[in-house]
Design an enzyme around this catalytic site. Sequence first.
Site, PDB file in Angstrom:
ATOM      1  CE1 TYR A  14       4.106  55.381  36.886  1.00  0.00           C
ATOM      2  CE2 TYR A  14       3.723  57.671  37.078  1.00  0.00           C
ATOM      3  CZ  TYR A  14       4.799  56.485  36.813  1.00  0.00           C
ATOM      4  OH  TYR A  14       6.007  56.849  36.498  1.00  0.00           O
TER       5      TYR A  14
ATOM      6  CG  ASP B 288     -14.342  57.356  38.500  1.00  0.00           C
ATOM      7  OD1 ASP B 288     -14.683  56.152  38.168  1.00  0.00           O
ATOM      8  OD2 ASP B 288     -14.531  58.184  38.784  1.00  0.00           O
ATOM      9  CG  ASN B 289      -8.998  58.878  36.186  1.00  0.00           C
ATOM     10  OD1 ASN B 289      -9.348  59.057  34.774  1.00  0.00           O
ATOM     11  ND2 ASN B 289      -9.303  59.589  37.134  1.00  0.00           N
TER      12      ASN B 289
ATOM     13  CE1 TYR C 221      -3.700  67.275  41.782  1.00  0.00           C
ATOM     14  CE2 TYR C 221      -2.179  68.694  40.460  1.00  0.00           C
ATOM     15  CZ  TYR C 221      -2.434  67.517  41.427  1.00  0.00           C
ATOM     16  OH  TYR C 221      -1.478  66.769  41.926  1.00  0.00           O
TER      17      TYR C 221
ATOM     18  CE1 TYR D  58       3.367  61.616  46.419  1.00  0.00           C
ATOM     19  CE2 TYR D  58       2.826  62.161  44.111  1.00  0.00           C
ATOM     20  CZ  TYR D  58       2.809  61.714  45.253  1.00  0.00           C
ATOM     21  OH  TYR D  58       1.482  60.951  45.392  1.00  0.00           O
TER      22      TYR D  58
ATOM     23  CG  ASN E 249      -4.022  65.703  31.422  1.00  0.00           C
ATOM     24  OD1 ASN E 249      -4.462  66.615  30.711  1.00  0.00           O
ATOM     25  ND2 ASN E 249      -4.733  64.597  31.793  1.00  0.00           N
TER      26      ASN E 249
ATOM     27  CG  LEU F 100       7.409  65.011  28.672  1.00  0.00           C
ATOM     28  CD1 LEU F 100       7.166  65.336  27.291  1.00  0.00           C
ATOM     29  CD2 LEU F 100       8.754  65.529  29.396  1.00  0.00           C
TER      30      LEU F 100
ATOM     31  CB  ILE G 220       6.890  70.965  22.836  1.00  0.00           C
ATOM     32  CG1 ILE G 220       7.793  70.054  22.233  1.00  0.00           C
ATOM     33  CG2 ILE G 220       7.958  71.947  23.871  1.00  0.00           C
ATOM     34  CD1 ILE G 220       8.445  69.053  23.573  1.00  0.00           C
TER      35      ILE G 220
END
Length: 348
Positions: free
Chosen positions: A13, A36-37, A153, A181, A202, A204, A221
Amino acid sequence: MVGNILVTGGAGYIGSHTVLQLLLGGYNTVVIDNLDNSSLVSIQRVKDLAGDHGQNLTVHQVDLRDKPALEKVFSETKFDAVMHFAGLKAVGESVAKPLLYYNNNLIATITLLEVMAAHGCKKLVFSSSATVYGWPKEVPCTEESPLSGMSPYGRTKLFIEDICRDVQRGDPEWRIIMLRYFNPVGAHPSGRIGEDPCGTPNNLMPYVQQVVVGRLPNLKIYGTDYTTKDGTGVRDYIHVVDLADGHICALQKLDDTEIGCEVYNLGTGKGTTVLEMVDAFEKASGMKIPLVKVGRRPGDAETVYASTEKAERELNWKANFGIEEMCRDQWNWASNNPFGYGSSPNST
């Protein structure tokens, strides 16, 4: 500095949006990604968007932990700098699978640094994260705020920051900028590239967009009892194009021989609740989003937003887009690509 730049995780992304900005800026860009992603479709679209500059893009499907394959990439091109995006990034998954995260994020980075050093490439822009601030006692978060890894993570990001500091301290020829960030959202205004997470999202906004295009029945939510204006968590959402521009500014800052190892926040400096963001997306899309309120997720902080003064002062960078533009571009991407880079729910 215009030269040869290696981008790890460049099909992802944030990586893909930054690769586009690099190409448009005249850089020769080499992407390595284990896919992979992510999808090679993103890179093909980046190439198309870059026009004539697209010919300056090379792609290798390589896992950073595969040292011989990485050595081969470095032997083929003399790199002026590396942008390191590659890594796993889901907080919840990291809690369930900590060894996966330590193996993937830490070993990959150590291998990359070893190969960079062996080939005399000692300029690095590293993608860190606001997650290193944990649950901050005071906001906005400055670069000097206390650090706390609240998940495996988050701890991988903290460890890598420390590794980078140690590497630069041991060999002052290194110049390293670490970018913390906040919450990247939005998509390129063309609607051709955007976020396309594998499986259930994962974060929003990709979750919101999958609900709106009918891929998921409702938006969960997580936590409605925080001490915020509407009970939902507060985050600093930043447009991915602003974020990509911040990486270019950081890359240019590496020309400063005195940079050493520095860290900068990239955010807007404004906090927005989850429900405010949902409302903005409903306005942008003209769609109503069905909500289901559930309990808090482990590792989620209540309120996190950035102080951006240091980046504004030293990188000459400032976020330009607000949440309206973020949601507009996210919806443009989602409505034109309801299944992301695939053509059906099960394609990649």
